[in-house]
Design a protein around this motif. Structure first.
Motif, PDB file in Angstrom:
ATOM      1  N   ARG A 125      84.032  19.928  29.919  1.00  0.00           N
ATOM      2  CA  ARG A 125      83.873  20.837  31.044  1.00  0.00           C
ATOM      3  C   ARG A 125      83.707  20.055  32.338  1.00  0.00           C
ATOM      4  O   ARG A 125      83.038  19.015  32.350  1.00  0.00           O
ATOM      5  CB  ARG A 125      82.651  21.734  30.842  1.00  0.00           C
ATOM      6  CG  ARG A 125      82.731  22.625  29.625  1.00  0.00           C
ATOM      7  CD  ARG A 125      81.437  23.375  29.398  1.00  0.00           C
ATOM      8  NE  ARG A 125      80.315  22.465  29.207  1.00  0.00           N
ATOM      9  CZ  ARG A 125      79.098  22.857  28.849  1.00  0.00           C
ATOM     10  NH1 ARG A 125      78.848  24.141  28.671  1.00  0.00           N
ATOM     11  NH2 ARG A 125      78.128  21.970  28.674  1.00  0.00           N
TER      12      ARG A 125
ATOM     13  N   SER B 169      81.626  17.851  26.535  1.00  0.00           N
ATOM     14  CA  SER B 169      82.296  19.022  25.965  1.00  0.00           C
ATOM     15  C   SER B 169      83.626  19.313  26.633  1.00  0.00           C
ATOM     16  O   SER B 169      84.267  20.312  26.320  1.00  0.00           O
ATOM     17  CB  SER B 169      81.380  20.254  26.071  1.00  0.00           C
ATOM     18  OG  SER B 169      80.162  20.048  25.380  1.00  0.00           O
TER      19      SER B 169
ATOM     20  N   HIS C 235      84.276  35.180  29.556  1.00  0.00           N
ATOM     21  CA  HIS C 235      84.385  34.042  28.638  1.00  0.00           C
ATOM     22  C   HIS C 235      84.080  32.733  29.368  1.00  0.00           C
ATOM     23  O   HIS C 235      83.383  31.853  28.832  1.00  0.00           O
ATOM     24  CB  HIS C 235      85.791  33.976  28.031  1.00  0.00           C
ATOM     25  CG  HIS C 235      86.023  34.957  26.928  1.00  0.00           C
ATOM     26  ND1 HIS C 235      85.309  34.940  25.755  1.00  0.00           N
ATOM     27  CD2 HIS C 235      86.888  35.988  26.810  1.00  0.00           C
ATOM     28  CE1 HIS C 235      85.716  35.905  24.958  1.00  0.00           C
ATOM     29  NE2 HIS C 235      86.681  36.568  25.577  1.00  0.00           N
ATOM     30  N   VAL C 236      84.588  32.591  30.588  1.00  0.00           N
ATOM     31  CA  VAL C 236      84.358  31.378  31.372  1.00  0.00           C
ATOM     32  C   VAL C 236      82.862  31.192  31.633  1.00  0.00           C
ATOM     33  O   VAL C 236      82.319  30.087  31.499  1.00  0.00           O
ATOM     34  CB  VAL C 236      85.154  31.450  32.692  1.00  0.00           C
ATOM     35  CG1 VAL C 236      84.670  30.405  33.687  1.00  0.00           C
ATOM     36  CG2 VAL C 236      86.642  31.244  32.420  1.00  0.00           C
TER      37      VAL C 236
ATOM     38  N   ASP D  10      80.385  32.450  29.883  1.00  0.00           N
ATOM     39  CA  ASP D  10      79.713  32.186  28.611  1.00  0.00           C
ATOM     40  C   ASP D  10      79.833  30.716  28.217  1.00  0.00           C
ATOM     41  O   ASP D  10      78.965  30.167  27.525  1.00  0.00           O
ATOM     42  CB  ASP D  10      80.299  33.061  27.498  1.00  0.00           C
ATOM     43  CG  ASP D  10      79.942  34.531  27.652  1.00  0.00           C
ATOM     44  OD1 ASP D  10      79.010  34.835  28.430  1.00  0.00           O
ATOM     45  OD2 ASP D  10      80.610  35.372  27.016  1.00  0.00           O
ATOM     46  N   LEU D  11      80.906  30.065  28.641  1.00  0.00           N
ATOM     47  CA  LEU D  11      81.120  28.656  28.334  1.00  0.00           C
ATOM     48  C   LEU D  11      80.370  27.732  29.291  1.00  0.00           C
ATOM     49  O   LEU D  11      80.432  26.504  29.145  1.00  0.00           O
ATOM     50  CB  LEU D  11      82.620  28.326  28.381  1.00  0.00           C
ATOM     51  CG  LEU D  11      83.472  28.916  27.265  1.00  0.00           C
ATOM     52  CD1 LEU D  11      84.951  28.701  27.556  1.00  0.00           C
ATOM     53  CD2 LEU D  11      83.093  28.288  25.928  1.00  0.00           C
TER      54      LEU D  11
END
Length: 294
Positions: free
Chosen positions: A67, A65, A143-144, A146-147
């Motif tokens: 990451r 993904s 947001h970070v 959550d990812l």
């Protein structure tokens, strides 16, 4: 966080140096890096077209993904058994310290970022630009997390480059929490009548599996109280597949709430910290081992 700060992904800092006499990877202190396998990154530095360049960044391995995957990086560099290669790593560069005879460390970060962006913007391959995001820190962090990322580095745009931990930047990490069965402990070597580390288990279907230990987050009183309670439920045979010299095994009747950073590829807790012992009245459900760690 004030708007003059920026968020970036970051782990272990490293510096890459290239000059007309050759390339070499170094640490922040300028000494030659002992980390293996970065020749492909040095080759990418040659393609940047500068006589001398010092970048500050970190080597990462990205998952499917896109990451950063710390477990995959360990495997690629030989820190964990696995079938990966160091060539999978890339350098995510987030600062520029020296360029073609110019020492840039005295300039504010905003100027250094402008320069590095002209060199690396939209560049793919083994050296890439770490993204800069100017945003509300609290919203960005959410947001970070959550990812599924590990956190952000918040830096002041008006500061010069200074090595070490200063007030010019903050590391803000995401964390997870869960309840885990206590299946044993290691006695403390520093405090008589206390535990040194709890041994923990999670559920995998109908079974319990060992997911690592936790040795931080305790008070001295908690360390002694836990030993007393655990000694009352000792068992000679561990309820999980585990053989550890000096360990004391117990029936999995006590549950601990644990805060941790992430799961490793081997299904172990990373950066675990003890929060509290769950009481029976809580009816706490023991955490399930994620599929990636099965």
């Amino acid at each position: 966080m004030p708007p003059s700060e920026i968020g970036k992904r970051r782990r272990v800092p490293s510096i890459l140096r290239r000059s007309g006499s050759g390339e070499r990877a170094t640490g922040p202190d300028g000494r030659a890096s002992r980390r293996p396998g970065f020749r492909h990154i040095a080759d990418a530095a040659r393609e940047l077209g500068h006589e001398t360049i010092i970048l500050d960044g970190e080597a990462v391995v990205l998952d499917a993904s896109g990451r950063p995957d710390f477990g995959a990086l360990q495997q690629a560099l030989g820190g964990r058994a696995g079938h990966r290669h160091a060539r999978e790593s890339i350098l995510m560069a987030f600062d520029l310290l020296y360029l073609d005879g110019q020492d840039l460390t005295g300039r504010p970060l905003v100027e250094r970022r402008q320069l590095i962006e002209t060199i690396l913007v939209e560049r793919q391959g083994n050296i890439q630009l770490s993204e800069r995001i100017e945003a509300n820190g609290d919203i960005l962090l959410q947001h970070v997390c959550d990812l599924g990322l590990e956190g952000i580095i918040a830096k002041r745009l008006d500061r010069p480059y200074r090595s070490g931990r200063t007030g010019d930047w903050l590391k803000v990490t995401c964390s997870q929490a869960g309840s885990f069965a206590i299946v044993g402990y290691e006695p403390s070597v520093a405090m008589q009548g206390a535990i040194g580390r709890l041994l923990l288990a999670a559920r995998k279907g109908e079974q319990l599996v060992y997911v690592g230990g936790v040795g931080t987050g305790f008070t001295d009183k908690t360390l002694r109280d836990l030993k007393r309670r655990l000694d009352e439920i000792q068992t000679s045979t561990p309820v999980v597949t585990l053989r550890r010299k000096g360990a004391v095994y117990v029936e999995p009747t006590l549950v601990a709430e644990i805060q941790f950073r992430a799961w490793t590829h081997e299904g172990k807790l990373r950066h675990a910290s003890f929060k509290r012992l769950r009481e029976p009245a809580d009816n706490a459900e023991v955490a399930e081992l994620p599929e990636s760690g099965a």
